[in-house]
Enzyme design. Structure first.
Site, short mmCIF file in Angstrom:
data_model
loop_
_atom_site.label_atom_id
_atom_site.label_comp_id
_atom_site.label_asym_id
_atom_site.label_seq_id
_atom_site.Cartn_x
_atom_site.Cartn_y
_atom_site.Cartn_z
N THR A 1 0.83 -1.22 0.00
CA THR A 1 0.00 0.00 0.00
C THR A 1 0.86 1.27 0.00
O THR A 1 0.66 2.16 -0.81
CB THR A 1 -0.91 0.01 1.26
N VAL A 2 1.81 1.34 0.91
CA VAL A 2 2.65 2.55 1.02
C VAL A 2 3.81 2.49 0.03
O VAL A 2 4.10 3.46 -0.67
CB VAL A 2 3.17 2.73 2.47
N VAL B 1 4.12 6.98 13.12
CA VAL B 1 3.09 7.49 14.04
C VAL B 1 2.28 8.58 13.34
O VAL B 1 2.84 9.55 12.83
CB VAL B 1 3.70 8.07 15.34
N LYS C 1 2.72 3.07 18.97
CA LYS C 1 2.85 4.50 18.68
C LYS C 1 3.05 5.29 19.98
O LYS C 1 3.85 6.24 20.01
CB LYS C 1 1.62 4.98 17.91
N ASP D 1 -1.44 -1.54 17.99
CA ASP D 1 -0.91 -0.53 17.08
C ASP D 1 -0.74 0.81 17.82
O ASP D 1 0.32 1.45 17.75
CB ASP D 1 -1.88 -0.38 15.89
N ARG E 1 8.13 -9.61 -2.48
CA ARG E 1 8.12 -11.04 -2.18
C ARG E 1 8.09 -11.87 -3.47
O ARG E 1 8.81 -12.84 -3.62
CB ARG E 1 6.92 -11.36 -1.30
N GLY F 1 -3.13 5.35 5.00
CA GLY F 1 -3.43 5.41 3.57
C GLY F 1 -2.13 5.52 2.78
O GLY F 1 -1.14 6.08 3.26
#
Ligand SMILES: NC(=O)c1ccc[n+]([C@@H]2O[C@H](COP(=O)([O-])OP(=O)(O)OC[C@H]3O[C@@H](n4cnc5c(N)ncnc54)[C@H](O)[C@@H]3O)[C@@H](O)[C@H]2O)c1
Ligand SMILES: N[C@@H](CCO)C(=O)O
Ligand code: NA
Length: 435
Positions: free
Chosen positions: A18-19, A134, A207, A203, A50, A309
């Site tokens: 995604t990133v 974060v 952070k 998560d 991968r 996102g």
């Protein structure tokens, strides 16, 4: 006279999900603009994925399935966007020990092994940047590490997990149950198939560890952070909050606690909290993040924006990459983080908190006195009591003053066993003053 040409900054990318795919796109499409900002050409030297055969859209000559080999190759900066602790930890330590700067969004790794990675960076003179780890796109770690380096931060409190904020905002808006709302969040793609990392607070705890470490110049790991998630939040908790003109948020709270004898410690915790609807964090809806920072001289600061996102997170990654690349060109390294204060981490039981307790009790003489007695025995001072009559029962809401969390837990446990208490409707910590 010939124009001076800088050697290119060579970058390796580990992970193209995604990133990583957004970062790749920007490194390839915006290479000229990035080069102008950095002061040297940028060369994407390789992308570790991968399965290279699953990426027909990417330049095939850049792809490799061997991240370890790519890290060892002739690159200046390694951008890691795979996630998780092993095998990534070994690759990043190798990179840093060889003097290659590292940019990562890997909160789980930083929260457990940040000290080891920072030491490796320090020894070789490389940079270690992780703004994306974060609150995604929100510039937060650089302000803590650099802009506020001359101030004393007293508190960092915020919404650092978008998935749980989406669920709690929806429960508040619709009155639906946790289970129904989680199903909806999963259907819309906000929650993952296995939502545990988000809904159980892991998560956010990672952070919180990163935030507390930077804010208080102290090493705090994820296991130091008291963690409670949102699975136990019921529709009646939301109703109880609304009756007090409050809403429920999952907050990461990192505080510098000063004891009566002047000794200092750090408290870091993640748990659901009732906050006034007028609080700045109450208006943060959907999957957005917001972090509120208090510092002695600066006062109150607020950071708000997209915490996740592909494109927003890539913004933070690219910002770190430009900073690391500029340092290469200038022949130095950026400001390092410090853990010089080495404050002890205060256990949750000794952390001062305030509670909201909502009970259904028998409606007869002496009940309130009996309940108040339990608070008194545990040294917990009551700030407000509100009673509403039902049929044969009364609904009682108690909000306490600050007390050690363990004393509040013991109070709630004892009260719930009283014969006159028919039901404990909702128990939650509260933050923020009612306006
Ligand atoms: N997605 C977000 O909004 C977001 C926000 C902030 C931080 N982050 C962090 O950024 C990192 C990446 O997140 P993401 O959402 O892009 O994850 P992702 O799962 O979409 O991407 C990770 C990629 O790494 C690949 N990968 C796994 N093992 C590999 C290996 N051995 N070699 C090469 N590639 C391998 C996977 O196939 C996958 O494509 C994580 O640390 C995450 O916590 C993500
Ligand atoms: N799962 C995280 C992604 C960003 O770290 C969230 O929901 O906020
Ligand atoms: Na950030």
């Amino acid at each position: 006279m010939s124009e001076r040409r800088e050697a290119p900054v060579r970058v390796a990318l580990l992970g193209c999900g995604t990133v990583g795919s957004e970062v790749t796109r920007r490194l390839l499409d915006d290479a000229d603009e990035l080069a102008a900002r950095i002061g040297a050409p940028v060369e994407l030297a390789g992308i570790a994925v991968r399965r290279p055969d699953k990426h027909p859209d990417l330049p095939q000559h850049l792809l490799t399935a061997d991240a370890g080999e790519l890290v060892e190759s002739d690159v200046d900066v390694v951008i890691e966007l795979i996630g998780g602790i092993d095998p990534v930890r070994g690759w990043l330590l190798t990179a840093l020990r060889k003097g290659k700067s590292v940019v990562t969004g890997n909160k789980a790794l930083l929260a457990e092994h940040g000290a080891e990675l920072a030491a490796a960076a320090s020894e070789s003179g490389a940079d270690l940047y992780y703004e994306a780890a974060v609150a995604g796109a929100i510039p937060l770690l650089r302000p803590l590490r650099e802009s506020l380096a001359g101030d004393r931060i007293t508190r960092v409190m915020g919404i650092v997990n978008g998935t749980t904020n989406f669920i709690l905002s929806a429960m508040d808006a619709t009155g639906a149950s946790y289970a129904e709302t989680l199903d909806e969040a999963t259907r819309l793609g906000y929650a993952e198939a296995d939502p545990s990392a988000d809904v159980d607070g892991y998560d956010a705890a990672s952070k919180a560890a990163i935030l507390a470490s930077l804010a208080f110049h102290t090493r705090v790991t994820a296991s130091d952070v008291h963690r409670e998630g949102i699975r136990g939040i019921s529709a009646s908790d939301i109703v109880a909050a609304k009756r007090l003109n409050r809403t429920v948020k999952l907050l990461a709270i990192c505080e510098r606690v000063v004891a009566e004898d002047g000794t200092e410690s750090v408290s870091a915790r993640v748990h659901p909290v009732m906050i006034p609807r007028s609080h700045q964090l109450a208006g943060v809806g959907g999957a957005f993040n917001a972090v509120y920072v208090e510092a002695e001289a600066a006062g109150q600061l607020m950071f708000y924006g997209q915490g996740a996102g592909g494109a927003p997170t890539a913004s933070a990654v690219l910002g770190d990459f430009v900073a690391a690349a500029r340092n290469r060109v200038a022949g130095g390294r950026g400001p390092r983080e410090s853990a010089h204060a080495a404050l002890p981490v205060r256990p949750m039981g000794q952390t001062p908190t305030r509670y909201h307790i909502s009970l259904d009790v028998a409606d007869k003489p002496g009940v309130l006195a009996q309940i108040a007695q339990v608070f008194a025995v545990h040294g917990v001072s009551i700030a407000a009591v509100r009673q509403r009559d039902k049929h044969s029962t009364a609904s009682l809401v108690v909000v306490t003053h600050l007390a050690p969390d363990a004393a509040l837990q013991a109070t709630v446990s004892e009260i719930s066993k009283l014969d006159v208490v028919r039901e404990v409707v909702s128990v939650m910590r509260v933050e923020g003053e009612d306006s």
